[in-house]
Design an enzyme around this catalytic site. Sequence first.
Site, PDB file in Angstrom:
ATOM      1  N   ASP A  51     -80.344  28.394 112.132  1.00 48.26           N
ATOM      2  CA  ASP A  51     -80.565  27.107 111.937  1.00 48.26           C
ATOM      3  C   ASP A  51     -79.362  26.459 111.922  1.00 48.26           C
ATOM      4  O   ASP A  51     -78.388  27.215 111.274  1.00 48.26           O
ATOM      5  CB  ASP A  51     -81.964  26.455 111.967  1.00 48.26           C
ATOM      6  CG  ASP A  51     -81.955  25.043 111.713  1.00 48.26           C
ATOM      7  OD1 ASP A  51     -83.391  24.965 112.424  1.00 48.26           O
ATOM      8  OD2 ASP A  51     -81.300  23.956 111.542  1.00 48.26           O
ATOM      9  N   ASP A  79     -75.905  28.403 115.389  1.00 46.32           N
ATOM     10  CA  ASP A  79     -75.265  27.017 115.976  1.00 46.32           C
ATOM     11  C   ASP A  79     -75.743  28.179 117.528  1.00 46.32           C
ATOM     12  O   ASP A  79     -75.196  28.605 118.249  1.00 46.32           O
ATOM     13  CB  ASP A  79     -74.265  26.671 116.114  1.00 46.32           C
ATOM     14  CG  ASP A  79     -74.453  25.295 117.059  1.00 46.32           C
ATOM     15  OD1 ASP A  79     -75.305  25.166 118.209  1.00 46.32           O
ATOM     16  OD2 ASP A  79     -73.629  24.636 117.762  1.00 46.32           O
ATOM     17  N   VAL A  80     -76.949  27.323 118.102  1.00 47.86           N
ATOM     18  CA  VAL A  80     -76.721  28.521 119.283  1.00 47.86           C
ATOM     19  C   VAL A  80     -75.922  28.001 120.653  1.00 47.86           C
ATOM     20  O   VAL A  80     -76.038  28.661 121.512  1.00 47.86           O
ATOM     21  CB  VAL A  80     -78.633  28.213 120.105  1.00 47.86           C
ATOM     22  CG1 VAL A  80     -79.679  28.757 118.907  1.00 47.86           C
ATOM     23  CG2 VAL A  80     -79.119  26.710 120.950  1.00 47.86           C
ATOM     24  N   ASN A 106     -86.628  29.038 119.857  1.00 44.07           N
ATOM     25  CA  ASN A 106     -87.097  27.542 119.171  1.00 44.07           C
ATOM     26  C   ASN A 106     -85.945  26.514 119.603  1.00 44.07           C
ATOM     27  O   ASN A 106     -86.889  25.273 120.028  1.00 44.07           O
ATOM     28  CB  ASN A 106     -88.148  27.599 117.967  1.00 44.07           C
ATOM     29  CG  ASN A 106     -88.603  26.599 117.716  1.00 44.07           C
ATOM     30  OD1 ASN A 106     -89.062  25.845 118.258  1.00 44.07           O
ATOM     31  ND2 ASN A 106     -87.862  25.614 116.480  1.00 44.07           N
ATOM     32  N   TYR A 173     -83.264  16.094 129.409  1.00 45.54           N
ATOM     33  CA  TYR A 173     -84.265  16.908 127.930  1.00 45.54           C
ATOM     34  C   TYR A 173     -85.127  17.446 128.848  1.00 45.54           C
ATOM     35  O   TYR A 173     -85.078  18.665 129.191  1.00 45.54           O
ATOM     36  CB  TYR A 173     -84.712  15.534 126.918  1.00 45.54           C
ATOM     37  CG  TYR A 173     -86.254  16.831 126.270  1.00 45.54           C
ATOM     38  CD1 TYR A 173     -85.704  17.757 125.225  1.00 45.54           C
ATOM     39  CD2 TYR A 173     -87.233  16.482 126.224  1.00 45.54           C
ATOM     40  CE1 TYR A 173     -85.781  18.809 124.389  1.00 45.54           C
ATOM     41  CE2 TYR A 173     -88.246  17.532 125.218  1.00 45.54           C
ATOM     42  CZ  TYR A 173     -87.064  18.606 124.260  1.00 45.54           C
ATOM     43  OH  TYR A 173     -88.527  19.449 123.671  1.00 45.54           O
ATOM     44  N   LYS A 177     -85.755  21.604 129.993  1.00 47.91           N
ATOM     45  CA  LYS A 177     -86.544  21.655 130.086  1.00 47.91           C
ATOM     46  C   LYS A 177     -87.364  22.657 131.218  1.00 47.91           C
ATOM     47  O   LYS A 177     -88.267  23.903 131.027  1.00 47.91           O
ATOM     48  CB  LYS A 177     -87.850  21.263 129.142  1.00 47.91           C
ATOM     49  CG  LYS A 177     -87.419  21.324 127.879  1.00 47.91           C
ATOM     50  CD  LYS A 177     -87.681  22.156 126.937  1.00 47.91           C
ATOM     51  CE  LYS A 177     -87.657  21.564 124.933  1.00 47.91           C
ATOM     52  NZ  LYS A 177     -87.569  23.362 124.159  1.00 47.91           N
ATOM     53  N   ALA A 206     -96.001  18.015 119.991  1.00 50.12           N
ATOM     54  CA  ALA A 206     -96.437  18.380 118.169  1.00 50.12           C
ATOM     55  C   ALA A 206     -95.318  17.143 117.120  1.00 50.12           C
ATOM     56  O   ALA A 206     -94.365  17.316 117.683  1.00 50.12           O
ATOM     57  CB  ALA A 206     -95.751  19.628 118.345  1.00 50.12           C
TER      58      ALA A 206
END
Length: 265
Positions: A51, A79-80, A106, A173, A177, A206
Amino acid sequence: MTGAPPPPYTPPHALLAGRAVVVTAAAGSGIGGATARRVLEEGADGVVIGDTHERRLKETAASLARDFGAERVGSVRCDVTSETDVTALLEACTDRYGRIDVMVNNAGLGGTCDLVEMTDEQWAKVIDVTLNGTFRCTRAALRAMRAQEGTGGVIVNNASVVGWRAQRGQAHYAAAKAGVMALTRCAALEAAEYGVRINAVAPSLAMHPNLVKVTTPELLRELTEREAFGRYAEPWEVANVIVFLASDYSSYMTGEAVSVSSQHP
């Protein structure tokens, strides 16, 4: 509509016994943190979580270590959007457990902004974290799994129902996705020859603290009312589907995006 209460927590069934797992964006109480906890409950040898938020990452790792043993939990700030960070995260898993059996991608970034007001920077940031980050992690995991002498592996990506369904203010977003779903399908075809399966979950709603920060109460209420059960999903309910896709129970599934939703039109 009166919302139904969440169901009792699902007991474990050793679905991931002996596996080594990596989970990105796993700090805190969202889907990533719930997934890290769930895979340990399901018997994984260990999990390495990443994370960008160092304090929450340390707190989450400490909580998991207390409950499951320090030898079963590793953590790396990741950090992706950084190839260096992604490489370090996966190397931490192979150094610790000798392999990577499951990669859960995720990490994602949202926000609400109408397209006419959206800046290039807002668009690019969401795309870089949510889509490009999933690409970087999938590529790194697939390379590692390919080198593991035919032991295969599983990659599970976190997509969203907005990759299929329109929602105002979510153009960046939703595009990211939808891209994750397309990436999942194409990568799955390439990964099959290495015995690696790649699937995605697509949650609708969620509840977790970050969602509250980036979504108005009015929109949250509207989204909740669309759900057939009149409530949002608990993060662990999404984690359950991630575990299913990571387990041998989904052995013939690859390239699929599984909706985790009770949403109706």
